[in-house]
Scaffold this active site. Structure first.
Site, PDB file in Angstrom:
ATOM      1  N   GLY A   1     -28.813 -33.830  21.971  1.00  0.00           N
ATOM      2  CA  GLY A   1     -27.708 -34.160  21.073  1.00  0.00           C
ATOM      3  C   GLY A   1     -28.152 -34.371  19.645  1.00  0.00           C
ATOM      4  O   GLY A   1     -27.917 -35.430  19.071  1.00  0.00           O
TER       5      GLY A   1
ATOM      6  N   ASN B   1     -30.747 -38.863  23.887  1.00  0.00           N
ATOM      7  CA  ASN B   1     -29.807 -39.325  22.867  1.00  0.00           C
ATOM      8  C   ASN B   1     -28.366 -38.867  23.117  1.00  0.00           C
ATOM      9  O   ASN B   1     -27.445 -39.399  22.501  1.00  0.00           O
ATOM     10  CB  ASN B   1     -30.274 -38.832  21.492  1.00  0.00           C
TER      11      ASN B   1
ATOM     12  N   SER C   1     -27.481 -49.134  23.520  1.00  0.00           N
ATOM     13  CA  SER C   1     -26.588 -49.648  22.484  1.00  0.00           C
ATOM     14  C   SER C   1     -26.524 -51.163  22.609  1.00  0.00           C
ATOM     15  O   SER C   1     -26.725 -51.709  23.702  1.00  0.00           O
ATOM     16  CB  SER C   1     -25.185 -49.065  22.647  1.00  0.00           C
TER      17      SER C   1
ATOM     18  N   TYR D   1     -18.352 -47.178  28.384  1.00  0.00           N
ATOM     19  CA  TYR D   1     -19.502 -47.012  27.480  1.00  0.00           C
ATOM     20  C   TYR D   1     -20.541 -48.113  27.720  1.00  0.00           C
ATOM     21  O   TYR D   1     -21.743 -47.842  27.822  1.00  0.00           O
ATOM     22  CB  TYR D   1     -19.012 -47.040  26.032  1.00  0.00           C
TER      23      TYR D   1
ATOM     24  N   LYS E   1     -24.423 -47.633  29.002  1.00  0.00           N
ATOM     25  CA  LYS E   1     -25.555 -48.051  28.173  1.00  0.00           C
ATOM     26  C   LYS E   1     -26.351 -49.188  28.811  1.00  0.00           C
ATOM     27  O   LYS E   1     -27.570 -49.288  28.620  1.00  0.00           O
ATOM     28  CB  LYS E   1     -25.050 -48.458  26.784  1.00  0.00           C
TER      29      LYS E   1
ATOM     30  N   ILE F   1     -24.270 -48.195  13.356  1.00  0.00           N
ATOM     31  CA  ILE F   1     -24.955 -47.170  12.579  1.00  0.00           C
ATOM     32  C   ILE F   1     -23.904 -46.278  11.929  1.00  0.00           C
ATOM     33  O   ILE F   1     -23.011 -45.755  12.605  1.00  0.00           O
ATOM     34  CB  ILE F   1     -25.893 -46.329  13.461  1.00  0.00           C
TER      35      ILE F   1
END
Length: 248
Positions: free
Chosen positions: A13, A91, A143, A156, A160, A189
């Site tokens: 990615g 990633n 994350s 998510y 993670k 980020i």
């Protein structure tokens, strides 16, 4: 000083956001870079040319990291093209946010498949050649959400958090073969994805961070360089929070 000279990195990615930042910084540190992309051949070609301008070899592979067989073929192709894989950066990732009451089974499964199963797929694909060469560094992108959770991101956060347990287990299994496995937990980020958020949301995020700013892809990339380099040969099974102090 080029910390990754003569090493080959495979980054999933990598045509935008954090992945692209990692590829760019790795090339500047002398690493040859193989990277994956999903759809944009144009973006992949542009990145190839950019990386090659640093004097390294670079090639993009259109490959679905969430597909087990595709991951196996990818690793085989990279080894044939580059002669080996010294560093793997897992990633690839997506978000499909919603409150648990509203999230669909399909969206839950898709995030787990892309974010977590892809890490299994690629790690499984590279460990035999790494074991044969008795060296390797695997870096998995988690994350802060995987560490602390976040409302509206159960899928998510689960994916993670799963990466963190996977990372520690791989480190225990492969340490005796001189293969290190670590995770990075990025905070807020600023990328193309966050650029689409309302300004008030971004401002609120920044104010909640002790350093009072969002991070840049280069901040994550620099952490990856450290963990991938010989400066970190005694570090494995760890999670490095790169978050401006969010989890302090």
């Amino acid at each position: 000083m080029k910390l990754l000279e003569n090493k080959t990195a495979l980054i999933t990615g990598a045509t935008r956001g954090i992945g692209k930042g990692i590829a760019e910084v790795f090339a500047k540190h002398g690493a040859n870079v193989a990277f994956t992309f999903n759809s944009s051949v144009e973006a992949a070609t542009a990145l190839e040319n950019e990386l090659k301008s640093s004097g390294v070899e670079a090639k993009g592979y259109q490959s679905n990291a969430a597909n087990f067989d595709a991951a196996q073929e990818l690793a085989k192709s990279v080894i044939e093209e580059f002669g080996g894989i010294d560093i793997l950066i897992n990633n690839a990732g997506i978000t499909k946010d919603n409150l648990l009451m509203r999230i669909s089974e399909e969206d839950f499964d898709k995030v787990i498949e892309v974010n977590l199963k892809s890490v299994f797929n690629l790690t499984k694909a590279v460990i035999r050649p790494m074991m044969k060469q008795r060296s390797g560094s695997i870096i998995n992108m988690s994350s802060v959400v995987g560490v602390k959770g976040n409302a509206g991101q159960t899928n998510y956060a689960a994916s993670k958090a799963g990466i963190l347990g996977f990372t520690k287990s791989v480190a225990l299994e492969l340490g005796s073969r001189n293969i290190r496995c670590n995770a990075i937990a990025p905070g807020f980020i600023e990328t193309e994805m966050t650029g689409a958020l309302p300004e008030e949301t971004v401002k609120s995020w920044r104010e909640s961070i002790p350093l009072k700013r969002g991070g840049a892809p280069e901040d994550i990339a620099n952490a990856c360089v450290f963990l991938a380099s010989d400066m970190a040969t005694y570090i494995t099974g760890q999670t490095l929070n790169v978050d401006g102090g969010m989890l302090t």
